[in-house]
Scaffold this motif. Sequence first.
Motif, PDB file in Angstrom:
ATOM      1  N   LEU A 132       0.831  -1.202   0.000  1.00 19.09           N
ATOM      2  CA  LEU A 132       0.000   0.000   0.000  1.00 19.09           C
ATOM      3  C   LEU A 132       0.868   1.256   0.000  1.00 19.09           C
ATOM      4  CD1 LEU A 132      -2.891   1.181   0.171  1.00 19.09           C
ATOM      5  CD2 LEU A 132      -2.674   1.063   2.664  1.00 19.09           C
ATOM      6  N   ALA A 133       1.964   1.225   0.751  1.00 18.31           N
ATOM      7  CA  ALA A 133       2.852   2.386   0.871  1.00 18.31           C
ATOM      8  C   ALA A 133       3.571   2.713  -0.438  1.00 18.31           C
ATOM      9  CB  ALA A 133       3.876   2.149   1.982  1.00 18.31           C
ATOM     10  N   GLN A 134       3.542   1.812  -1.392  1.00 21.36           N
ATOM     11  CA  GLN A 134       4.183   2.053  -2.685  1.00 21.36           C
ATOM     12  C   GLN A 134       3.304   2.890  -3.619  1.00 21.36           C
ATOM     13  OE1 GLN A 134       5.238  -1.778  -4.258  1.00 21.36           O
ATOM     14  NE2 GLN A 134       6.530  -2.272  -2.500  1.00 21.36           N
ATOM     15  N   HIS A 135       2.106   3.260  -3.160  1.00 24.60           N
ATOM     16  CA  HIS A 135       1.155   4.015  -3.977  1.00 24.60           C
ATOM     17  C   HIS A 135       0.860   5.365  -3.343  1.00 24.60           C
ATOM     18  CE1 HIS A 135       0.196   0.491  -6.459  1.00 24.60           C
ATOM     19  NE2 HIS A 135       0.374  -0.184  -5.340  1.00 24.60           N
ATOM     20  N   SER A 159     -12.475   5.681   3.324  1.00 23.92           N
ATOM     21  CA  SER A 159     -11.504   4.604   3.590  1.00 23.92           C
ATOM     22  C   SER A 159     -10.106   5.131   3.889  1.00 23.92           C
ATOM     23  CB  SER A 159     -11.412   3.675   2.378  1.00 23.92           C
ATOM     24  OG  SER A 159     -12.650   3.108   2.082  1.00 23.92           O
ATOM     25  N   MET A 160      -9.826   6.325   3.458  1.00 18.64           N
ATOM     26  CA  MET A 160      -8.466   6.857   3.560  1.00 18.64           C
ATOM     27  C   MET A 160      -7.960   7.017   4.997  1.00 18.64           C
ATOM     28  SD  MET A 160      -7.717   6.658   0.487  1.00 18.64           S
ATOM     29  CE  MET A 160      -6.049   7.262   0.565  1.00 18.64           C
ATOM     30  N   PRO A 161      -8.751   7.553   5.933  1.00 14.58           N
ATOM     31  CA  PRO A 161      -8.235   7.675   7.305  1.00 14.58           C
ATOM     32  C   PRO A 161      -7.850   6.325   7.919  1.00 14.58           C
ATOM     33  CG  PRO A 161     -10.176   9.039   7.028  1.00 14.58           C
ATOM     34  CD  PRO A 161     -10.055   8.199   5.789  1.00 14.58           C
ATOM     35  N   THR A 162      -8.608   5.295   7.609  1.00 16.25           N
ATOM     36  CA  THR A 162      -8.305   3.965   8.124  1.00 16.25           C
ATOM     37  C   THR A 162      -6.977   3.465   7.569  1.00 16.25           C
ATOM     38  OG1 THR A 162     -10.664   3.466   8.277  1.00 16.25           O
ATOM     39  CG2 THR A 162      -9.169   1.589   8.275  1.00 16.25           C
ATOM     40  N   MET A 163      -6.771   3.670   6.270  1.00 17.46           N
ATOM     41  CA  MET A 163      -5.519   3.229   5.650  1.00 17.46           C
ATOM     42  C   MET A 163      -4.332   4.055   6.147  1.00 17.46           C
ATOM     43  SD  MET A 163      -6.516   2.139   1.769  1.00 17.46           S
ATOM     44  CE  MET A 163      -7.818   3.301   1.393  1.00 17.46           C
ATOM     45  N   ARG A 164      -4.523   5.373   6.276  1.00 17.42           N
ATOM     46  CA  ARG A 164      -3.448   6.232   6.788  1.00 17.42           C
ATOM     47  C   ARG A 164      -3.031   5.796   8.192  1.00 17.42           C
ATOM     48  NH1 ARG A 164      -6.649  10.738   5.819  1.00 17.42           N
ATOM     49  NH2 ARG A 164      -6.641  11.087   3.591  1.00 17.42           N
ATOM     50  N   ALA A 165      -4.027   5.544   9.042  1.00 15.68           N
ATOM     51  CA  ALA A 165      -3.747   5.140  10.423  1.00 15.68           C
ATOM     52  C   ALA A 165      -3.004   3.808  10.466  1.00 15.68           C
ATOM     53  CB  ALA A 165      -5.051   5.052  11.221  1.00 15.68           C
ATOM     54  N   ALA A 166      -3.417   2.862   9.638  1.00 16.65           N
ATOM     55  CA  ALA A 166      -2.757   1.554   9.604  1.00 16.65           C
ATOM     56  C   ALA A 166      -1.301   1.708   9.154  1.00 16.65           C
ATOM     57  CB  ALA A 166      -3.511   0.606   8.679  1.00 16.65           C
ATOM     58  N   LEU A 167      -1.075   2.549   8.145  1.00 17.09           N
ATOM     59  CA  LEU A 167       0.287   2.800   7.675  1.00 17.09           C
ATOM     60  C   LEU A 167       1.131   3.445   8.779  1.00 17.09           C
ATOM     61  CD1 LEU A 167      -0.471   4.117   4.077  1.00 17.09           C
ATOM     62  CD2 LEU A 167       0.865   2.064   4.614  1.00 17.09           C
ATOM     63  N   GLU A 168       0.572   4.446   9.445  1.00 20.64           N
ATOM     64  CA  GLU A 168       1.307   5.167  10.498  1.00 20.64           C
ATOM     65  C   GLU A 168       1.684   4.252  11.655  1.00 20.64           C
ATOM     66  OE1 GLU A 168      -1.016   8.596  11.565  1.00 20.64           O
ATOM     67  OE2 GLU A 168      -0.831   9.463   9.548  1.00 20.64           O
ATOM     68  N   GLU A 169       0.810   3.303  11.976  1.00 21.97           N
ATOM     69  CA  GLU A 169       1.096   2.356  13.065  1.00 21.97           C
ATOM     70  C   GLU A 169       2.339   1.524  12.762  1.00 21.97           C
ATOM     71  OE1 GLU A 169      -2.471   0.024  13.599  1.00 21.97           O
ATOM     72  OE2 GLU A 169      -3.636   1.804  14.163  1.00 21.97           O
ATOM     73  N   LYS A 170       2.653   1.337  11.497  1.00 21.50           N
ATOM     74  CA  LYS A 170       3.836   0.563  11.092  1.00 21.50           C
ATOM     75  C   LYS A 170       4.995   1.465  10.655  1.00 21.50           C
ATOM     76  CE  LYS A 170       2.220  -3.659  11.357  1.00 21.50           C
ATOM     77  NZ  LYS A 170       2.824  -4.725  12.122  1.00 21.50           N
ATOM     78  N   GLY A 171       4.848   2.770  10.883  1.00 23.23           N
ATOM     79  CA  GLY A 171       5.895   3.709  10.513  1.00 23.23           C
ATOM     80  C   GLY A 171       5.991   3.940   9.017  1.00 23.23           C
ATOM     81  N   LEU A 172       4.880   3.719   8.320  1.00 22.11           N
ATOM     82  CA  LEU A 172       4.831   3.892   6.867  1.00 22.11           C
ATOM     83  C   LEU A 172       3.896   5.028   6.496  1.00 22.11           C
ATOM     84  CD1 LEU A 172       4.426   0.102   5.955  1.00 22.11           C
ATOM     85  CD2 LEU A 172       6.517   1.459   5.735  1.00 22.11           C
TER      86      LEU A 172
END
Length: 94
Positions: free
Chosen positions: A60-63, A78-91
Amino acid sequence: MREKTLRICEKGHRYYKSTDCNTCPKCEQENKPVEGFLARLSSPARNALIHEGITTLEQLAQHTEKEILKLHGIGPASMPTMRAALEEKGLSFK
């Protein structure tokens, strides 16, 4: 509004729908992941990402957000959920 019609999926589930979408809601519920970021998304958003081969946060972080929003099934909600998931992994999005 169109009239709902009875449909039967290949597994034999019976359901009614008023759209052209052939996705069986019972099958979707059975296939929903129980963990990971995909489990936090709606079925349309999850299916859009899977269809594009995006099943991990690293993928996901490649896009860019703009690229993801262009996918059929992904909306602004859907974007806030994806942003939060990425941030939790430092992405983050590209």
